[in-house]
Design a protein around this motif. Structure first.
Motif, PDB file in Angstrom:
ATOM      1  N   VAL A  20     -61.186  84.586  60.741  1.00  0.00           N
ATOM      2  CA  VAL A  20     -59.789  84.299  60.399  1.00  0.00           C
ATOM      3  C   VAL A  20     -58.848  85.118  61.277  1.00  0.00           C
ATOM      4  CG1 VAL A  20     -58.039  84.504  58.584  1.00  0.00           C
ATOM      5  CG2 VAL A  20     -60.309  83.599  58.034  1.00  0.00           C
ATOM      6  N   ALA A  21     -59.141  86.402  61.432  1.00  0.00           N
ATOM      7  CA  ALA A  21     -58.271  87.285  62.213  1.00  0.00           C
ATOM      8  C   ALA A  21     -58.242  86.887  63.699  1.00  0.00           C
ATOM      9  CB  ALA A  21     -58.732  88.734  62.077  1.00  0.00           C
ATOM     10  N   ARG A  22     -59.387  86.543  64.256  1.00  0.00           N
ATOM     11  CA  ARG A  22     -59.458  86.231  65.683  1.00  0.00           C
ATOM     12  C   ARG A  22     -58.937  84.841  66.032  1.00  0.00           C
ATOM     13  NH1 ARG A  22     -63.277  88.898  69.289  1.00  0.00           N
ATOM     14  NH2 ARG A  22     -63.681  90.942  68.430  1.00  0.00           N
ATOM     15  N   LEU A  23     -59.191  83.874  65.145  1.00  0.00           N
ATOM     16  CA  LEU A  23     -58.846  82.495  65.478  1.00  0.00           C
ATOM     17  C   LEU A  23     -57.591  81.994  64.765  1.00  0.00           C
ATOM     18  CD1 LEU A  23     -62.425  80.916  65.433  1.00  0.00           C
ATOM     19  CD2 LEU A  23     -61.134  81.808  67.381  1.00  0.00           C
ATOM     20  N   GLY A  24     -57.197  82.700  63.713  1.00  0.00           N
ATOM     21  CA  GLY A  24     -56.024  82.272  62.968  1.00  0.00           C
ATOM     22  C   GLY A  24     -56.241  80.989  62.181  1.00  0.00           C
ATOM     23  N   ILE A  25     -57.492  80.679  61.885  1.00  0.00           N
ATOM     24  CA  ILE A  25     -57.859  79.493  61.116  1.00  0.00           C
ATOM     25  C   ILE A  25     -58.639  79.953  59.896  1.00  0.00           C
ATOM     26  CG2 ILE A  25     -59.193  77.341  61.157  1.00  0.00           C
ATOM     27  CD1 ILE A  25     -58.864  77.324  64.196  1.00  0.00           C
ATOM     28  N   GLN A  26     -58.386  79.338  58.762  1.00  0.00           N
ATOM     29  CA  GLN A  26     -59.124  79.698  57.561  1.00  0.00           C
ATOM     30  C   GLN A  26     -60.615  79.420  57.756  1.00  0.00           C
ATOM     31  OE1 GLN A  26     -58.079  81.281  54.749  1.00  0.00           O
ATOM     32  NE2 GLN A  26     -56.274  81.553  56.037  1.00  0.00           N
ATOM     33  N   ALA A  27     -61.443  80.278  57.208  1.00  0.00           N
ATOM     34  CA  ALA A  27     -62.893  80.128  57.287  1.00  0.00           C
ATOM     35  C   ALA A  27     -63.472  80.445  55.917  1.00  0.00           C
ATOM     36  CB  ALA A  27     -63.477  81.065  58.335  1.00  0.00           C
ATOM     37  N   ARG A  28     -64.593  79.799  55.612  1.00  0.00           N
ATOM     38  CA  ARG A  28     -65.256  80.069  54.340  1.00  0.00           C
ATOM     39  C   ARG A  28     -66.737  79.759  54.448  1.00  0.00           C
ATOM     40  NH1 ARG A  28     -64.961  74.884  51.133  1.00  0.00           N
ATOM     41  NH2 ARG A  28     -63.863  73.474  52.518  1.00  0.00           N
TER      42      ARG A  28
END
Length: 75
Positions: A20-28
């Motif tokens: 999330v921090a590196r790509l700025g996309i939500q991950a789960r």
């Protein structure tokens, strides 16, 4: 859209937050066994619950050939 993490490495501490921090996309991290049509009965139920993310790759490989037959894909 989210990045869906699955497989043994998805269990690494801090991976989701790092993505999330590196790509700025939500991950789960997902549980592939929670999908409709996939039944896991006892006695394997506890093992599958504990190892669901790691077993996702095996599940995908197991479904590959039946899906190819049903949907005309390559085997």
């Amino acid at each position: 859209s989210d990045i869906l993490l699955v497989g043994g490495s998805s269990q690494m501490r801090g991976l989701t937050e790092s993505v999330v921090a590196r790509l700025g996309i939500q991950a789960r991290v997902i549980d592939p066994f929670s999908a409709p049509g996939i039944y896991v009965g006892t006695p394997a139920e506890t093992l599958v619950q504990e190892q669901a993310a790691a077993l996702g790759i095996a599940l995908g490989l197991a479904l590959k050939e039946p899906m190819a037959r049903n949907f005309g894909g390559k085997r």
